[in-house]
Design a protein around this motif. Sequence first.
Motif, PDB file in Angstrom:
ATOM      1  N   ALA A   1      -9.763  -5.893   4.952  1.00  0.00           N
ATOM      2  CA  ALA A   1      -8.382  -6.384   4.964  1.00  0.00           C
ATOM      3  C   ALA A   1      -7.451  -5.617   4.030  1.00  0.00           C
ATOM      4  N   HIS A   2      -7.910  -4.521   3.430  1.00  0.00           N
ATOM      5  CA  HIS A   2      -7.100  -3.847   2.400  1.00  0.00           C
ATOM      6  C   HIS A   2      -6.462  -2.570   2.961  1.00  0.00           C
ATOM      7  N   PRO A   3      -5.112  -2.538   3.029  1.00  0.00           N
ATOM      8  CA  PRO A   3      -4.476  -1.383   3.660  1.00  0.00           C
ATOM      9  C   PRO A   3      -4.642  -0.068   2.893  1.00  0.00           C
ATOM     10  N   CYS A   4      -5.029  -0.132   1.625  1.00  0.00           N
ATOM     11  CA  CYS A   4      -5.196   1.107   0.849  1.00  0.00           C
ATOM     12  C   CYS A   4      -6.657   1.546   0.774  1.00  0.00           C
ATOM     13  N   PHE A   5      -7.544   0.765   1.357  1.00  0.00           N
ATOM     14  CA  PHE A   5      -8.960   1.135   1.356  1.00  0.00           C
ATOM     15  C   PHE A   5      -9.480   1.304   2.781  1.00  0.00           C
ATOM     16  N   ASN A   6      -8.625   1.034   3.755  1.00  0.00           N
ATOM     17  CA  ASN A   6      -9.057   1.093   5.138  1.00  0.00           C
ATOM     18  C   ASN A   6      -7.889   1.614   5.980  1.00  0.00           C
TER      19      ASN A   6
ATOM     20  N   GLY B   1      -0.280  -6.128   5.050  1.00  0.00           N
ATOM     21  CA  GLY B   1       0.619  -5.710   3.992  1.00  0.00           C
ATOM     22  C   GLY B   1       0.024  -5.835   2.595  1.00  0.00           C
ATOM     23  N   ARG B   2       0.738  -5.182   1.681  1.00  0.00           N
ATOM     24  CA  ARG B   2       0.462  -5.345   0.247  1.00  0.00           C
ATOM     25  C   ARG B   2       1.797  -5.642  -0.436  1.00  0.00           C
ATOM     26  N   ALA B   3       1.710  -6.328  -1.550  1.00  0.00           N
ATOM     27  CA  ALA B   3       2.920  -6.552  -2.339  1.00  0.00           C
ATOM     28  C   ALA B   3       2.648  -6.074  -3.750  1.00  0.00           C
ATOM     29  N   HIS B   4       3.468  -5.152  -4.209  1.00  0.00           N
ATOM     30  CA  HIS B   4       3.382  -4.712  -5.612  1.00  0.00           C
ATOM     31  C   HIS B   4       4.338  -5.552  -6.444  1.00  0.00           C
ATOM     32  N   VAL B   5       3.863  -6.048  -7.563  1.00  0.00           N
ATOM     33  CA  VAL B   5       4.768  -6.760  -8.467  1.00  0.00           C
ATOM     34  C   VAL B   5       5.047  -5.857  -9.678  1.00  0.00           C
TER      35      VAL B   5
ATOM     36  N   ALA C   1      -2.000  -9.168   2.569  1.00  0.00           N
ATOM     37  CA  ALA C   1      -3.408  -9.428   2.236  1.00  0.00           C
ATOM     38  C   ALA C   1      -3.719  -9.127   0.776  1.00  0.00           C
ATOM     39  N   VAL C   2      -2.900  -8.242   0.182  1.00  0.00           N
ATOM     40  CA  VAL C   2      -3.231  -7.708  -1.146  1.00  0.00           C
ATOM     41  C   VAL C   2      -2.025  -7.817  -2.074  1.00  0.00           C
ATOM     42  N   VAL C   3      -2.272  -8.220  -3.304  1.00  0.00           N
ATOM     43  CA  VAL C   3      -1.217  -8.159  -4.316  1.00  0.00           C
ATOM     44  C   VAL C   3      -1.670  -7.189  -5.401  1.00  0.00           C
ATOM     45  N   GLY C   4      -0.820  -6.210  -5.691  1.00  0.00           N
ATOM     46  CA  GLY C   4      -1.221  -5.168  -6.628  1.00  0.00           C
ATOM     47  C   GLY C   4      -0.255  -5.000  -7.786  1.00  0.00           C
ATOM     48  N   VAL C   5      -0.803  -4.628  -8.938  1.00  0.00           N
ATOM     49  CA  VAL C   5       0.037  -4.201 -10.063  1.00  0.00           C
ATOM     50  C   VAL C   5      -0.102  -2.679 -10.132  1.00  0.00           C
ATOM     51  N   ALA C   6       1.017  -2.005  -9.851  1.00  0.00           N
ATOM     52  CA  ALA C   6       0.988  -0.532  -9.813  1.00  0.00           C
ATOM     53  C   ALA C   6       2.149   0.014 -10.629  1.00  0.00           C
ATOM     54  N   GLY C   7       2.344  -0.570 -11.804  1.00  0.00           N
ATOM     55  CA  GLY C   7       3.377  -0.040 -12.683  1.00  0.00           C
ATOM     56  C   GLY C   7       4.636  -0.871 -12.692  1.00  0.00           C
TER      57      GLY C   7
ATOM     58  N   LYS D   1      -6.874  -9.117  -5.097  1.00  0.00           N
ATOM     59  CA  LYS D   1      -6.168  -8.683  -6.312  1.00  0.00           C
ATOM     60  C   LYS D   1      -6.496  -7.214  -6.569  1.00  0.00           C
ATOM     61  N   CYS D   2      -5.448  -6.437  -6.814  1.00  0.00           N
ATOM     62  CA  CYS D   2      -5.625  -4.989  -6.920  1.00  0.00           C
ATOM     63  C   CYS D   2      -4.787  -4.457  -8.073  1.00  0.00           C
ATOM     64  N   MET D   3      -5.216  -3.395  -8.690  1.00  0.00           N
ATOM     65  CA  MET D   3      -4.366  -2.760  -9.708  1.00  0.00           C
ATOM     66  C   MET D   3      -4.647  -1.265  -9.744  1.00  0.00           C
ATOM     67  N   SER D   4      -3.666  -0.520 -10.241  1.00  0.00           N
ATOM     68  CA  SER D   4      -3.909   0.903 -10.448  1.00  0.00           C
ATOM     69  C   SER D   4      -3.743   1.198 -11.933  1.00  0.00           C
ATOM     70  N   THR D   5      -4.475   2.188 -12.400  1.00  0.00           N
ATOM     71  CA  THR D   5      -4.447   2.503 -13.838  1.00  0.00           C
ATOM     72  C   THR D   5      -4.804   3.966 -14.070  1.00  0.00           C
TER      73      THR D   5
ATOM     74  N   VAL E   1      -9.737  -1.613  -7.821  1.00  0.00           N
ATOM     75  CA  VAL E   1      -8.975  -0.897  -8.854  1.00  0.00           C
ATOM     76  C   VAL E   1      -8.865   0.573  -8.444  1.00  0.00           C
ATOM     77  N   THR E   2      -7.659   1.106  -8.545  1.00  0.00           N
ATOM     78  CA  THR E   2      -7.469   2.538  -8.313  1.00  0.00           C
ATOM     79  C   THR E   2      -7.295   3.221  -9.660  1.00  0.00           C
ATOM     80  N   VAL E   3      -8.129   4.219  -9.919  1.00  0.00           N
ATOM     81  CA  VAL E   3      -8.030   4.958 -11.185  1.00  0.00           C
ATOM     82  C   VAL E   3      -7.557   6.374 -10.854  1.00  0.00           C
TER      83      VAL E   3
ATOM     84  N   ILE F   1     -13.916   0.632  -6.473  1.00  0.00           N
ATOM     85  CA  ILE F   1     -13.057   1.627  -7.124  1.00  0.00           C
ATOM     86  C   ILE F   1     -12.660   2.743  -6.161  1.00  0.00           C
ATOM     87  N   LYS F   2     -11.356   3.001  -6.149  1.00  0.00           N
ATOM     88  CA  LYS F   2     -10.831   4.196  -5.470  1.00  0.00           C
ATOM     89  C   LYS F   2     -10.313   5.126  -6.559  1.00  0.00           C
ATOM     90  N   VAL F   3     -10.538   6.409  -6.392  1.00  0.00           N
ATOM     91  CA  VAL F   3      -9.984   7.369  -7.360  1.00  0.00           C
ATOM     92  C   VAL F   3      -8.873   8.161  -6.695  1.00  0.00           C
TER      93      VAL F   3
HETATM   94 FE1  SF4 Z   1      -2.751  -0.186  -2.810  1.00  0.00          FE
HETATM   95 FE2  SF4 Z   1      -2.765   0.959  -5.208  1.00  0.00          FE
HETATM   96 FE3  SF4 Z   1      -1.118  -0.998  -4.669  1.00  0.00          FE
HETATM   97 FE4  SF4 Z   1      -3.691  -1.494  -4.893  1.00  0.00          FE
HETATM   98  S1  SF4 Z   1      -2.342  -0.835  -6.530  1.00  0.00           S
HETATM   99  S2  SF4 Z   1      -2.291  -2.331  -3.368  1.00  0.00           S
HETATM  100  S3  SF4 Z   1      -4.552   0.399  -4.022  1.00  0.00           S
HETATM  101  S4  SF4 Z   1      -1.141   1.029  -3.672  1.00  0.00           S
END
Ligand code: SF4
Length: 288
Positions: free
Chosen positions: A15-20, A28-32, A82-88, A114-118, A138-140, A191-193
């Motif tokens: 169900a994750h648009p950034c992993f599939n 969808g994903r929502a970045h906060v 489907a996904v809520v992410g913290v990406a900055g 729950k997703c985050m990038s770092t 988590v995306t590193v 983990i995605k890099v």
């Molecule tokens: Fe996609 Fe990265 Fe956002 Fe996660 S943090 S939902 S992997 S873009």
Amino acid sequence: MEELKGSRFAHVTKAHPCFNEKMHDKVGRAHVPIAPKCNIYCNFCTRDINQDEIRPGVASCVMDTDDAIEHVENVTKEGPIAVVGVAGPGDSLANEATFEFFEKLGKTNPDLIKCMSTNGLLLPDYAERIAELGVNTVTVTVNAVDPEIAKDIYTFINYNGKIYKGKEAVEILIKNQLEGIEKLSNLGVIIKVNSVLIPGLNDEHIVEIAKEVKKRGASLMNVLPLIPLNKMKDYPRPTCAEIEKVRDEVEEILPVFRACTQCRADAYGIPGKKSEDKHLGMTPASHY
Ligand code: SF4
Ligand code: SF4
Ligand code: SF4
């Protein structure tokens, strides 16, 4: 553990648009945008608050965690998120708000991924806390695992209240990124890099990154073209052929995600569907 990781991977990535890639234009994903501070200096980065640019590091505002929860409530009513992410727009782990937010989200919307990038600098310190909060993915971003290359990508790091520069800085960063990936992956987090392809600097090195992060338990890689800004504004933007070549090489080692178009820190909606991919500045303020 491998079996457990495999079943979690299948469950989350379904169900994750950034992993599939197959889901990138379906869910969808929502970045906060709750994480403005950063603890390192990447030479290509320019963080900004604006309504127009479509790239990472940009948001139209910074929210507090209550506003972010309200935003999630609103956007999940609008479409299939489907996904809520913290990406900055800074580094998620350099902001206490990230932890506070996921704690609240776990109560209000326990079913969302729950997703985050770092940048990974603080991953060894926070791996347990991330897993305890139920963060699934988590995306590193790892742009080099060789300090000789990394020293030209980063100017400094701010670690435990001290500024480090040059080789000393990147040795700490690389060590923490790799240790952090290993620790998190052993805790069952997927983990995605991400690696930013910088022509003439790390283009021939990304395959080495792939080998190293695979050993540490990463499941997927995303090779992104440099957006030439800040101290790297005079570098060339990689061509499609250059990107494809590196992606093909990496694919011999790890699966590669190819659908990414580098979205904003406040993007929401379905990333692969132009008409349904939005960001905060696009909506009238009265909506919130
Ligand atoms: Fe996609 Fe990265 Fe956002 Fe996660 S943090 S939902 S992997 S873009
Ligand atoms: Fe910019 Fe992200 Fe690098 Fe921080 S880690 S300097 S926000 S690109
Ligand atoms: Fe994530 Fe890239 Fe898709 Fe944005 S475009 S949601 S950054 S994979």
